[in-house]
Design an enzyme around this catalytic site. Structure first.
Site, PDB file in Angstrom:
ATOM      1  N   MET A  14      24.428 -19.782   8.628  1.00  0.00           N
ATOM      2  CA  MET A  14      24.988 -19.552   9.969  1.00  0.00           C
ATOM      3  C   MET A  14      23.919 -19.832  11.019  1.00  0.00           C
ATOM      4  O   MET A  14      23.317 -18.925  11.582  1.00  0.00           O
ATOM      5  CB  MET A  14      25.505 -18.122  10.087  1.00  0.00           C
ATOM      6  CG  MET A  14      26.747 -17.844   9.264  1.00  0.00           C
ATOM      7  SD  MET A  14      28.190 -18.792   9.778  1.00  0.00           S
ATOM      8  CE  MET A  14      28.585 -17.973  11.312  1.00  0.00           C
ATOM      9  N   HIS A  15      23.690 -21.128  11.277  1.00  0.00           N
ATOM     10  CA  HIS A  15      22.757 -21.521  12.329  1.00  0.00           C
ATOM     11  C   HIS A  15      23.500 -21.517  13.664  1.00  0.00           C
ATOM     12  O   HIS A  15      24.631 -21.023  13.759  1.00  0.00           O
ATOM     13  CB  HIS A  15      22.116 -22.873  12.001  1.00  0.00           C
ATOM     14  CG  HIS A  15      23.100 -23.990  11.820  1.00  0.00           C
ATOM     15  ND1 HIS A  15      23.512 -24.785  12.858  1.00  0.00           N
ATOM     16  CD2 HIS A  15      23.774 -24.422  10.720  1.00  0.00           C
ATOM     17  CE1 HIS A  15      24.380 -25.681  12.404  1.00  0.00           C
ATOM     18  NE2 HIS A  15      24.558 -25.475  11.108  1.00  0.00           N
ATOM     19  N   MET A  16      22.903 -22.073  14.695  1.00  0.00           N
ATOM     20  CA  MET A  16      23.428 -21.932  16.063  1.00  0.00           C
ATOM     21  C   MET A  16      24.849 -22.468  16.240  1.00  0.00           C
ATOM     22  O   MET A  16      25.664 -21.835  16.894  1.00  0.00           O
ATOM     23  CB  MET A  16      22.467 -22.609  17.050  1.00  0.00           C
ATOM     24  CG  MET A  16      22.808 -22.319  18.485  1.00  0.00           C
ATOM     25  SD  MET A  16      22.675 -20.546  18.788  1.00  0.00           S
ATOM     26  CE  MET A  16      23.065 -20.471  20.500  1.00  0.00           C
ATOM     27  N   ALA A  19      27.522 -20.247  14.430  1.00  0.00           N
ATOM     28  CA  ALA A  19      27.469 -18.928  15.066  1.00  0.00           C
ATOM     29  C   ALA A  19      28.093 -18.992  16.455  1.00  0.00           C
ATOM     30  O   ALA A  19      28.835 -18.085  16.858  1.00  0.00           O
ATOM     31  CB  ALA A  19      26.026 -18.420  15.143  1.00  0.00           C
ATOM     32  N   GLU A  88      31.607 -28.511   9.331  1.00  0.00           N
ATOM     33  CA  GLU A  88      30.390 -29.290   9.050  1.00  0.00           C
ATOM     34  C   GLU A  88      30.520 -30.073   7.771  1.00  0.00           C
ATOM     35  O   GLU A  88      31.138 -29.706   6.838  1.00  0.00           O
ATOM     36  CB  GLU A  88      29.177 -28.362   8.954  1.00  0.00           C
ATOM     37  CG  GLU A  88      28.835 -27.757  10.281  1.00  0.00           C
ATOM     38  CD  GLU A  88      27.522 -26.980  10.261  1.00  0.00           C
ATOM     39  OE1 GLU A  88      27.042 -26.590   9.174  1.00  0.00           O
ATOM     40  OE2 GLU A  88      26.977 -26.778  11.340  1.00  0.00           O
TER      41      GLU A  88
END
Length: 88
Positions: A14-16, A19, A88
């Protein structure tokens, strides 16, 4: 109150971007409180930095807890986001 456990499939966790996507969706439903329980922590899903502070990596099991108006619909949509890897 409803909840569901999901597993993070995103390669970078859960990167930017994921998130931010999650926080944006949660803010669109202010009548429903959304909490993520992971790694022994409980964080509110309204702010990307709070989500990222939980250090949610690929393979982590996350319990999504929704409480309030339209809680089941909100839970289903958030679970789908996790299951689709946030596009993604």
């Amino acid at each position: 109150m409803v909840s569901k456990k999901v597993t993070v499939i995103n390669e970078q966790g859960m990167h930017m971007r994921p998130a931010g996507t999650l926080a944006k969706f949660v803010k669109e439903h202010p009548e429903c409180e959304v909490t993520l329980n992971v790694n022994g922590k409980s964080v509110k899903a309204k702010a990307p930095m709070q989500i990222m502070s939980a250090c949610i990596k690929k393979g982590c099991e996350v319990e999504i807890v929704c409480d309030g108006a339209e809680e089941q619909a909100v839970l289903d949509e958030i679970a789908a986001m996790f299951e689709n890897g946030f596009g993604e």
